[in-house]
Design a protein around this motif. Structure first.
Motif, PDB file in Angstrom:
ATOM      1  N   MET A  38     -28.527  27.913  47.510  1.00 19.50           N
ATOM      2  CA  MET A  38     -27.963  26.683  48.071  1.00 19.50           C
ATOM      3  C   MET A  38     -27.057  25.969  47.075  1.00 19.50           C
ATOM      4  SD  MET A  38     -28.670  26.661  51.151  1.00 19.50           S
ATOM      5  CE  MET A  38     -27.911  25.068  51.436  1.00 19.50           C
ATOM      6  N   GLU A  39     -27.411  25.985  45.805  1.00 26.03           N
ATOM      7  CA  GLU A  39     -26.531  25.396  44.795  1.00 26.03           C
ATOM      8  C   GLU A  39     -25.179  26.094  44.797  1.00 26.03           C
ATOM      9  OE1 GLU A  39     -28.882  25.690  41.240  1.00 26.03           O
ATOM     10  OE2 GLU A  39     -29.886  23.765  41.607  1.00 26.03           O
ATOM     11  N   ARG A  40     -25.196  27.419  44.886  1.00 28.46           N
ATOM     12  CA  ARG A  40     -23.944  28.186  44.939  1.00 28.46           C
ATOM     13  C   ARG A  40     -23.171  27.882  46.217  1.00 28.46           C
ATOM     14  NH1 ARG A  40     -26.125  34.165  43.069  1.00 28.46           N
ATOM     15  NH2 ARG A  40     -26.707  33.572  40.940  1.00 28.46           N
ATOM     16  N   ALA A  41     -23.876  27.827  47.341  1.00 27.29           N
ATOM     17  CA  ALA A  41     -23.224  27.581  48.628  1.00 27.29           C
ATOM     18  C   ALA A  41     -22.588  26.198  48.686  1.00 27.29           C
ATOM     19  CB  ALA A  41     -24.223  27.758  49.767  1.00 27.29           C
ATOM     20  N   LEU A  42     -23.222  25.223  48.053  1.00 28.70           N
ATOM     21  CA  LEU A  42     -22.721  23.848  48.094  1.00 28.70           C
ATOM     22  C   LEU A  42     -21.731  23.534  46.969  1.00 28.70           C
ATOM     23  CD1 LEU A  42     -26.093  22.085  48.965  1.00 28.70           C
ATOM     24  CD2 LEU A  42     -24.121  22.389  50.493  1.00 28.70           C
ATOM     25  N   ALA A  43     -21.652  24.409  45.985  1.00 26.95           N
ATOM     26  CA  ALA A  43     -20.772  24.172  44.830  1.00 26.95           C
ATOM     27  C   ALA A  43     -19.303  24.160  45.254  1.00 26.95           C
ATOM     28  CB  ALA A  43     -20.996  25.247  43.778  1.00 26.95           C
ATOM     29  N   GLY A  44     -18.555  23.312  44.602  1.00 28.43           N
ATOM     30  CA  GLY A  44     -17.117  23.287  44.820  1.00 28.43           C
ATOM     31  C   GLY A  44     -16.660  22.504  46.035  1.00 28.43           C
ATOM     32  N   MET A  45     -17.570  21.876  46.723  1.00 33.99           N
ATOM     33  CA  MET A  45     -17.166  21.071  47.876  1.00 33.99           C
ATOM     34  C   MET A  45     -16.811  19.669  47.400  1.00 33.99           C
ATOM     35  SD  MET A  45     -19.840  22.118  50.821  1.00 33.99           S
ATOM     36  CE  MET A  45     -20.149  23.820  51.194  1.00 33.99           C
ATOM     37  N   ASP A  46     -15.643  19.209  47.827  1.00 30.82           N
ATOM     38  CA  ASP A  46     -15.226  17.876  47.404  1.00 30.82           C
ATOM     39  C   ASP A  46     -15.812  16.801  48.310  1.00 30.82           C
ATOM     40  OD1 ASP A  46     -13.624  17.683  49.718  1.00 30.82           O
ATOM     41  OD2 ASP A  46     -11.890  18.494  48.662  1.00 30.82           O
ATOM     42  N   ALA A  47     -15.551  15.570  47.975  1.00 28.12           N
ATOM     43  CA  ALA A  47     -16.117  14.434  48.712  1.00 28.12           C
ATOM     44  C   ALA A  47     -15.632  14.365  50.153  1.00 28.12           C
ATOM     45  CB  ALA A  47     -15.795  13.134  47.987  1.00 28.12           C
ATOM     46  N   SER A  91     -26.930  16.566  49.941  1.00 30.46           N
ATOM     47  CA  SER A  91     -25.537  16.654  49.493  1.00 30.46           C
ATOM     48  C   SER A  91     -24.703  15.481  49.997  1.00 30.46           C
ATOM     49  CB  SER A  91     -24.903  17.969  49.968  1.00 30.46           C
ATOM     50  OG  SER A  91     -24.595  17.911  51.359  1.00 30.46           O
ATOM     51  N   GLY A  92     -25.197  14.812  51.061  1.00 25.70           N
ATOM     52  CA  GLY A  92     -24.447  13.697  51.633  1.00 25.70           C
ATOM     53  C   GLY A  92     -23.246  14.144  52.451  1.00 25.70           C
ATOM     54  N   ARG A  93     -23.102  15.420  52.694  1.00 25.51           N
ATOM     55  CA  ARG A  93     -21.931  15.940  53.403  1.00 25.51           C
ATOM     56  C   ARG A  93     -22.231  16.403  54.823  1.00 25.51           C
ATOM     57  NH1 ARG A  93     -21.370  17.521  48.044  1.00 25.51           N
ATOM     58  NH2 ARG A  93     -19.462  16.743  47.098  1.00 25.51           N
ATOM     59  N   LEU A  94     -23.464  16.217  55.276  1.00 23.78           N
ATOM     60  CA  LEU A  94     -23.848  16.685  56.602  1.00 23.78           C
ATOM     61  C   LEU A  94     -23.166  15.846  57.680  1.00 23.78           C
ATOM     62  CD1 LEU A  94     -25.593  18.568  58.348  1.00 23.78           C
ATOM     63  CD2 LEU A  94     -27.382  16.826  58.221  1.00 23.78           C
ATOM     64  N   ALA A  95     -22.386  16.501  58.521  1.00 27.13           N
ATOM     65  CA  ALA A  95     -21.727  15.821  59.639  1.00 27.13           C
ATOM     66  C   ALA A  95     -22.539  16.006  60.915  1.00 27.13           C
ATOM     67  CB  ALA A  95     -20.313  16.354  59.827  1.00 27.13           C
ATOM     68  N   ARG A  96     -22.994  17.240  61.167  1.00 23.21           N
ATOM     69  CA  ARG A  96     -23.812  17.485  62.350  1.00 23.21           C
ATOM     70  C   ARG A  96     -24.504  18.836  62.235  1.00 23.21           C
ATOM     71  NH1 ARG A  96     -20.504  19.819  67.409  1.00 23.21           N
ATOM     72  NH2 ARG A  96     -19.098  21.149  66.257  1.00 23.21           N
TER      73      ARG A  96
END
Length: 136
Positions: A38-47, A91-96
């Motif tokens: 999950m750390e790898r999957a979420l890495a590199g995503m911007d705000a 991550s705070g990035r969940l939209a749906r």
């Protein structure tokens, strides 16, 4: 990105490659653990990145969620799936979260088949997804 994939037919495999999707299969989870995957999957995503998560209960091992239409042994444990969803929520990035049923073409949160639900294990598996709505 696809997490926990373990049974892919030729058409799905072609689609994944055509779309350039990054895949973290069960071997990756077995080798390094869900946290690192999950750390790898979420890495590199911007705000500005918003995640649209499709979580099918058949992602889980059939020992945990036997009442699904497609059972494939060797899936994540309940705790691994919970950690996966917690890390997405954190991550705070969940939209749906969504799922489209191939049978009915309807959208919903889980894919548990009441007609083949074996026990309350299936309900417990669906609860892992529902917790995200209460958290966010």
């Amino acid at each position: 990105r696809q997490i926990g994939i373990r049974s892919v037919d030729a058409g799905e495999k072609r689609f994944v490659h055509e779309q350039g999707l990054e895949v973290f299969d069960m071997r990756a989870i077995d080798e390094v653990g869900m946290r690192q995957v999950m750390e790898r999957a979420l890495a590199g995503m911007d705000a500005d990145t918003h995640l649209h998560v499709s979580f099918d209960v058949d992602f889980l091992d059939p020992d945990i969620a036997p009442g699904v239409g497609t059972t494939v042994p060797g899936g994540p444990t309940y705790r691994e799936a919970q950690l996966c969803m917690e890390m997405i929520a954190d991550s705070g990035r969940l939209a749906r979260i969504f799922h489209r049923s191939r049978a009915t073409n309807e959208y919903g949160i889980a894919l548990v088949c009441p007609k083949i639900q074996v026990s309350n294990l299936d309900q417990r598996a669906g609860n892992a997804e529902a917790k995200l709505y209460r958290r966010n």
